[in-house]
Design a protein around this motif. Structure first.
Motif, PDB file in Angstrom:
ATOM      1  N   GLY A   1      -1.686   3.484   0.075  1.00  0.00           N
ATOM      2  CA  GLY A   1      -1.079   2.726  -1.015  1.00  0.00           C
ATOM      3  C   GLY A   1       0.332   2.304  -0.674  1.00  0.00           C
ATOM      4  O   GLY A   1       0.717   1.139  -0.842  1.00  0.00           O
ATOM      5  N   VAL A   2       1.103   3.249  -0.145  1.00  0.00           N
ATOM      6  CA  VAL A   2       2.493   2.943   0.182  1.00  0.00           C
ATOM      7  C   VAL A   2       2.562   1.883   1.280  1.00  0.00           C
ATOM      8  O   VAL A   2       3.337   0.926   1.199  1.00  0.00           O
TER       9      VAL A   2
ATOM     10  N   ASN B   1       2.877  -5.828   1.201  1.00  0.00           N
ATOM     11  CA  ASN B   1       2.854  -6.869   0.168  1.00  0.00           C
ATOM     12  C   ASN B   1       4.252  -7.250  -0.267  1.00  0.00           C
ATOM     13  O   ASN B   1       4.550  -8.436  -0.466  1.00  0.00           O
TER      14      ASN B   1
ATOM     15  N   ILE C   1       9.763   3.113  -9.060  1.00  0.00           N
ATOM     16  CA  ILE C   1       8.775   4.064  -9.582  1.00  0.00           C
ATOM     17  C   ILE C   1       9.180   5.481  -9.192  1.00  0.00           C
ATOM     18  O   ILE C   1       9.055   6.429  -9.981  1.00  0.00           O
TER      19      ILE C   1
ATOM     20  N   THR D   1       9.686  -2.313  -6.290  1.00  0.00           N
ATOM     21  CA  THR D   1       8.734  -1.547  -7.071  1.00  0.00           C
ATOM     22  C   THR D   1       8.665  -0.069  -6.692  1.00  0.00           C
ATOM     23  O   THR D   1       8.794   0.810  -7.543  1.00  0.00           O
TER      24      THR D   1
ATOM     25  N   THR E   1       2.460   1.467 -14.719  1.00  0.00           N
ATOM     26  CA  THR E   1       2.237   1.560 -13.279  1.00  0.00           C
ATOM     27  C   THR E   1       0.861   1.018 -12.916  1.00  0.00           C
ATOM     28  O   THR E   1       0.717   0.245 -11.975  1.00  0.00           O
TER      29      THR E   1
ATOM     30  N   ILE F   1       0.333  -0.399   2.110  1.00  0.00           N
ATOM     31  CA  ILE F   1      -0.075  -1.716   1.594  1.00  0.00           C
ATOM     32  C   ILE F   1       1.025  -2.305   0.724  1.00  0.00           C
ATOM     33  O   ILE F   1       1.370  -3.485   0.834  1.00  0.00           O
ATOM     34  N   ALA F   2       1.596  -1.457  -0.138  1.00  0.00           N
ATOM     35  CA  ALA F   2       2.637  -1.953  -1.029  1.00  0.00           C
ATOM     36  C   ALA F   2       3.829  -2.478  -0.231  1.00  0.00           C
ATOM     37  O   ALA F   2       4.386  -3.528  -0.542  1.00  0.00           O
TER      38      ALA F   2
ATOM     39  N   VAL G   1       2.156  -2.282 -11.426  1.00  0.00           N
ATOM     40  CA  VAL G   1       2.605  -1.887 -10.096  1.00  0.00           C
ATOM     41  C   VAL G   1       1.438  -1.691  -9.132  1.00  0.00           C
ATOM     42  O   VAL G   1       1.514  -2.053  -7.962  1.00  0.00           O
TER      43      VAL G   1
ATOM     44  N   PRO H   1      -1.399  -3.184  -8.480  1.00  0.00           N
ATOM     45  CA  PRO H   1      -1.921  -4.279  -7.668  1.00  0.00           C
ATOM     46  C   PRO H   1      -1.196  -4.453  -6.333  1.00  0.00           C
ATOM     47  O   PRO H   1      -1.801  -4.874  -5.344  1.00  0.00           O
ATOM     48  N   PHE H   2       0.090  -4.090  -6.294  1.00  0.00           N
ATOM     49  CA  PHE H   2       0.825  -4.184  -5.027  1.00  0.00           C
ATOM     50  C   PHE H   2       0.277  -3.204  -4.004  1.00  0.00           C
ATOM     51  O   PHE H   2       0.292  -3.473  -2.815  1.00  0.00           O
ATOM     52  N   ALA H   3      -0.159  -2.048  -4.480  1.00  0.00           N
ATOM     53  CA  ALA H   3      -0.508  -0.970  -3.573  1.00  0.00           C
ATOM     54  C   ALA H   3      -2.001  -0.923  -3.271  1.00  0.00           C
ATOM     55  O   ALA H   3      -2.474   0.014  -2.653  1.00  0.00           O
ATOM     56  N   LEU H   4      -2.747  -1.934  -3.727  1.00  0.00           N
ATOM     57  CA  LEU H   4      -4.184  -1.941  -3.485  1.00  0.00           C
ATOM     58  C   LEU H   4      -4.537  -3.137  -2.612  1.00  0.00           C
ATOM     59  O   LEU H   4      -3.895  -4.186  -2.695  1.00  0.00           O
ATOM     60  N   PRO H   5      -5.560  -2.978  -1.782  1.00  0.00           N
ATOM     61  CA  PRO H   5      -6.055  -4.155  -1.064  1.00  0.00           C
ATOM     62  C   PRO H   5      -6.650  -5.138  -2.069  1.00  0.00           C
ATOM     63  O   PRO H   5      -7.132  -4.731  -3.123  1.00  0.00           O
TER      64      PRO H   5
END
Lengths: 251, 387, 359
Positions: free
Chosen positions: B30-31, B37, B353, B349, C207, B33-34, C211, C213-217
């Motif tokens: 997750g980290v 992005n 968080i 982001t 979150t 990918i974030a 938030v 959606p940023f951390a998901l493919p």
């Protein structure tokens, strides 16, 4: 596990060691139980007698030594543990019946889900053993509706329904009111007469005298004395045993 | 291989490694990918943004704030706002809860019915609906020109205007501290074991301490008075606008009222439970000693009930603190709203968080620490049978 | 059952009242104050809500605004938007039917006959599926309606039901993991549970909605509604897990030992022996958690869903009904009250019944 065909003792305990943290609960215990033999284990509280029989079906994990049950060694192998538990029945001090099931269901559940017996067969077995412990009429009641002695007899029937080759009794009468002790002991005597291999932790010396092939006395995590009952009660050698006996029998 | 899998120890080790590994991998993925992005959107990770100025303003702050202030300052403002709203809400809710709770335990049937009706109604309506309701009520009050007036306060759709003492900020804070110590000091004196005087003398010392603290507060206020203007600054209407006084914005009052009413209904139940937990035997013992009903209440029933309530009350207070996050529904800039705004404006982001979690962890832990201290201080010493 | 009570010679009504409410001067004062407060509130409330209220839409908003009391016409005019949101007008019967499904499902799960794992799972699974088919359509000749058009009470109920449906099994998993004998599993799980519990629900919803959606493919992002439901389920499960764990701690250790001694496997012990007893212990607290969770469903309004609160805001927010906000909020509060109050009364009833049954 076709252990019934394997020769050798039912239970063999060699150099068994057990620690609770730093407390040394069992010290190099050795015991061998033949098939069909009836053993009574006694000793003061905290002597390790319950711990020892709880090691036999792995309710407690031992830290050293070997336990062999019906020719299978009790080690970390999950299949061995499951196999041994299927062949070894246990009766507890506080009955531990499942309170959310009827007496009949208590007796049927393990044969059905562990031995995969069909329901009809499991029920027939359950009713037969409830008959044997002399409470067939209570089958549809819940454990909470029975007296302590009745509950303990159901617990014995429940263990027998798995058709075990060995039965362990962990102080089966200690939590009972005096007037109910005999009804449970009577059932155990019948069981002994049928030739069941039994290891009983109990303070009922009358029972020991009547049924036991051998009496084992434990103290401080060790087996102090081991003898046939008449010898044990009349001419025990050890000072600790004498002291214990005088306390149990002395009044 | 198969026999190895059947080994209990191997199995256990494998299960643990799998479980922890899988969770760690999920978080890590997750980290990663974030970060990718965010990098695509031109946002560099790191905490440098904390020192940039925000470019937006907050509508409620106890500290001076402008759009030029950096992000870290705004986070601080947010935390203080949350704590402030939380503390005010908590005190009001405790007040309401105590009154209603006492009504519910009273020997009078009508009072009990009244208390019960209150609890049944306000406990069963979601807090946020109550916040919306009070916010709508307040913002539909008359405009400043047609304001309701009561005891020198003005009720308007722009907020509640209350008179304030015309003193400097530091002096005001010091005076508040002095008033708080006027309450705390006697309580502390009553608890210390050094005071072994008889009851009457002790009361005198306590009263003297309170009076001294209050006098100090008065002196501080007089000294800190600003040179121009009267001692008390009343809000007044000048043209189309209001001048003077302190404006309590509708967002804050709506939240405080809703938290007080909703939280009060929960605290009332805790108070009732606390009194119910006091054994009948203790009360009978006290009465048989010939103590008056009032003395039985203050010396036996209340102290024992308080001890029973405190742990549950602590949980409720933590919950109330978290409930301040509803500020975002009406636009009160509490900690969470600052977090949301920061994510919107800066795009940082992940970092924000992290700050959010750290902030609430800190609030929770410090509240827990405070309550543990209180609990230890008042816990009954030694083991005793409870009836 | 018939009870025969031999009453002492009945005192007169007056004496009885006197004894109950005016025994001492203090009692009399308390009674009078309470009575005055109650009478005042009751009169004001009745006057506003009934005597001076307008119930019909015939006069339009103007006549309504002029009235001294409540303007219930706004409900008569706008109830559809409050209950169903922006759901297509001609299809709103489906939305209504879906709401009924949820109510029936809840009532069924309150009946002891459905208190086995399999039956309760069946009721909730089938109920939710029925709800989904009704709302979404696209089969059986029902026109398809996308999730973005769902709203009002129907959406609130959907979020609540799916939260429980996902959150409950998750809670049981978390509780089992936390009480695991394997230290790393139990510690990691404890960290997750306590972490989630220390955060406010709003921050978790935020979150998950904004938030995450940023951390998901890309392919995993999915609809915002389902992300928010997942977040809400996670929050629910963290609290419920502790309740379930409490229930498990209430089951004596001997139960599991007996099951082990009979040769049952881990899952057999959990499924047949531990959970049935633990859930029974945890029942009152569980119902309480459902009540709290239902109230908290209203928070999704903050992350931009058109659930009952938002649709209520919309019902009065625009144009002619702007003045009638109190009535709209009162109506929504009443709906919540009916659901929450009956559920919590049921919980209290169960608690009483169980504490009697134990003796």
């Amino acid at each position: 596990m076709n252990s019934s065909k394997v020769s050798g003792p039912a239970v063999r305990i060699e150099n068994l060691d057990k620690y609770y943290g730093t407390f040394h609960a069992l010290r190099k215990v050795n015991l061998s139980v033949e098939r069909g033999e009836r053993i009574v284990v006694c000793g003061p509280s905290g002597s390790g007698k319950s711990t020892m029989i709880r090691c036999i079906n792995r309710l407690e994990e031992h830290n050293g030594g070997r336990i062999t049950v019906l020719g299978t060694e009790l080690d970390d192998d999950v299949a061995n543990i499951d196999g041994i538990r299927r062949e070894v029945g246990m009766v507890f001090q506080h009955f531990n019946l499942f309170p959310h099931m009827t007496v009949l269901d208590n007796c049927m559940i393990a044969p059905m889900i562990v031995r995969k017996l069909p329901r009809a067969e499991a029920e027939a077995t359950a009713r037969r053993y409830l008959e044997k412990v002399r409470i067939p009429e209570q089958a549809m009641k819940f454990p909470g509706q029975l007296s302590g002695g009745q509950q303990q007899r159901v617990a014995i029937a429940r263990a027998l329904c798995m058709q075990p080759q060995i039965m362990l009794f962990d102080e089966p009468t200690s939590a009972l009111d005096p007037e109910m002790i005999s009804e449970v002991l009577d059932v155990m005597v019948t069981l002994a007469a049928d030739g069941m291999t039994m290891i009983c932790v109990t303070h009922e010396m009358g029972f020991a005298r009547r049924v036991a092939d051998r009496v084992v006395f434990m103290d401080g995590g060790e087996i102090v004395e081991e003898a046939p009952p008449e010898e044990f009660f009349t001419s025990c050698r050890n000072e600790r045993t004498r002291q214990f006996l005088s306390q149990v029998l002395g009044h | 291989m198969v026999s190895l899998l059947r080994n209990q120890k191997v199995r256990n080790a494998l299960l643990q490694v799998l479980y922890v590994g899988l969770l760690a991998a999920l978080v890590l993925a997750g980290v990663v990918i974030a970060r990718r992005n965010l990098a695509e959107q031109g946002i560099t990770s790191g905490f440098d943004f904390l020192y940039k100025s925000t470019g937006w303003d907050v509508n409620f702050s106890l500290l001076p704030a402008t759009a030029n202030d950096p992000y870290w300052w705004f986070f601080l403002i947010g935390i203080i706002n949350t704590l402030f709203l939380g503390t005010v809400g908590l005190m009001l809710a405790t007040l309401v809860g105590t009154i209603v709770g006492l009504a519910r335990t009273s020997s009078n049937e009508l009072a009990r019915l009244l208390g019960r009706t209150y609890v049944d109604i306000f406990r069963n309506i979601p807090l946020i609906l109550q916040v919306f309701f009070w916010y709508a009520i307040i913002t539909h009050l008359p405009t400043p020109r047609a304001a309701h007036e009561a005891w020198g306060m003005l009720l308007t759709s722009r907020g509640l205007y209350v008179p304030v003492p015309n003193v400097g900020g530091i002096a005001f804070a010091a005076a508040i501290l002095a008033v708080i110590s006027a309450i705390a000091l006697p309580l502390w004196l009553g608890r210390t074991s050094r005071l072994s005087q008889p009851f009457g003398e002790r009361l005198g010392i306590q009263l003297a301490a309170a009076a001294t603290a209050l006098a100090t507060a008065a002196v501080i206020l007089a000294l800190g008075r600003l040179p121009d203007g009267p001692m008390l600054d009343f809000p007044t209407l000048r043209g189309l606008n209001l001048q003077g006084g302190l404006r309590i914005p509708p967002e804050f009052s709506a939240l405080a009222i809703a938290i007080a009413i909703y939280g009060g209904s929960y605290i009332a139940e805790i108070v009732r439970g606390g009194f119910k937990a006091v054994g009948k035997g203790q009360m009978e013992a006290a009465l048989s000693l010939g103590l008056s009903p009032w003395r039985v209440f203050t010396l036996v029933r209340l102290p024992l009930a308080l001890r029973a309530m405190l742990p549950i009350l602590a949980n409720q207070y933590v919950w109330l603190m978290k409930a301040t996050t509803m500020g975002i529904a009406v636009g009160f800039t509490d900690f969470f709203m600052i977090v949301a705004l920061t994510i919107n404006h800066s795009g940082q982001t992940l970092e924000v968080i992290g700050i959010l979690m750290a902030g609430f962890l800190a609030i929770n832990l410090s509240l827990a620490a405070i309550f543990n201290r209180i609990n230890k201080a008042i816990a009954l010493k030694g083991n005793q049978l409870r009836g | 059952m018939e009870m025969v009570v031999v009453a002492p010679p009945a005192p007169g009504k007056i004496e009885d009242l006197k004894r109950r409410f005016f025994a001492t001067p203090l009692q009399a004062l308390l009674s009078l104050i309470s009575l005055a407060v109650m009478a005042f509130i009751a009169w004001k409330l009745l006057n506003w809500a009934v005597f001076s209220a307008v119930f019909t839409t015939s006069g339009g908003p103007e006549a309504c605004q002029a009235a001294a009391g409540a303007c219930w016409s706004v409900i008569a005019a706008r109830w559809r938007i409050i209950l169903f949101g922006l759901y297509p007008f001609d299809e709103q019967w489906r939305s209504a039917l879906a709401c009924v499904t949820v109510v029936v499902m809840t009532v069924l799960s309150c009946l002891p006959a459905f208190w086995t794992g399999r039956r309760i799972a069946l009721v909730w699974g089938a109920g939710t599926a029925l709800y989904y088919v009704l709302m979404k359509g696209g089969v059986l000749g029902l026109p398809q309606v996308g999730e973005e058009a769902w709203g009002g009470l129907a959406l609130t109920l959907f979020i609540f039901v799916t939260t429980c449906l996902i959150g409950f099994p998750l809670a049981i998993c978390l509780a089992l993991l936390r009480r695991s004998e394997l230290p790393w599993i139990s510690r990691t799980t404890a960290l997750i549970i306590d972490g989630v519990r220390s955060l406010p629900l709003i921050s978790i919803l935020f979150t998950f909605a904004i938030v995450l959606p940023f951390a998901l493919p890309q392919w995993l992002v999915g609809d915002k509604l389902y992300r928010v439901i997942l977040g809400s389920a996670l929050f629910f499960s963290a609290y419920q897990a502790e309740i379930v764990r409490g229930g498990m701690q209430g089951v004596p250790a001997g139960q599991e030992e007996a099951a082990m001694a009979l040769g049952m496997s881990y899952w057999q012990r959990i499924g047949r022996i531990l959970l049935p007893q633990a859930m029974r212990n945890a029942l009152p607290a569980t119902i309480n958690q459902f009540v709290i969770s239902f109230k908290e469903t209203s928070l999704v309004v903050i992350v931009g869903f058109f659930e009952i609160l938002a649709s209520g805001n919309a019902a009065y927010g625009t144009g002619e009904w702007r003045f009638a906000y109190v009535e709209v909020y009162a109506f929504i509060a009443f709906i919540y009250f009916v659901f929450v109050f009956s559920l919590s009364r049921y919980g209290a009833f169960l608690e009483r019944r169980m504490s009697v049954g134990e003796r």
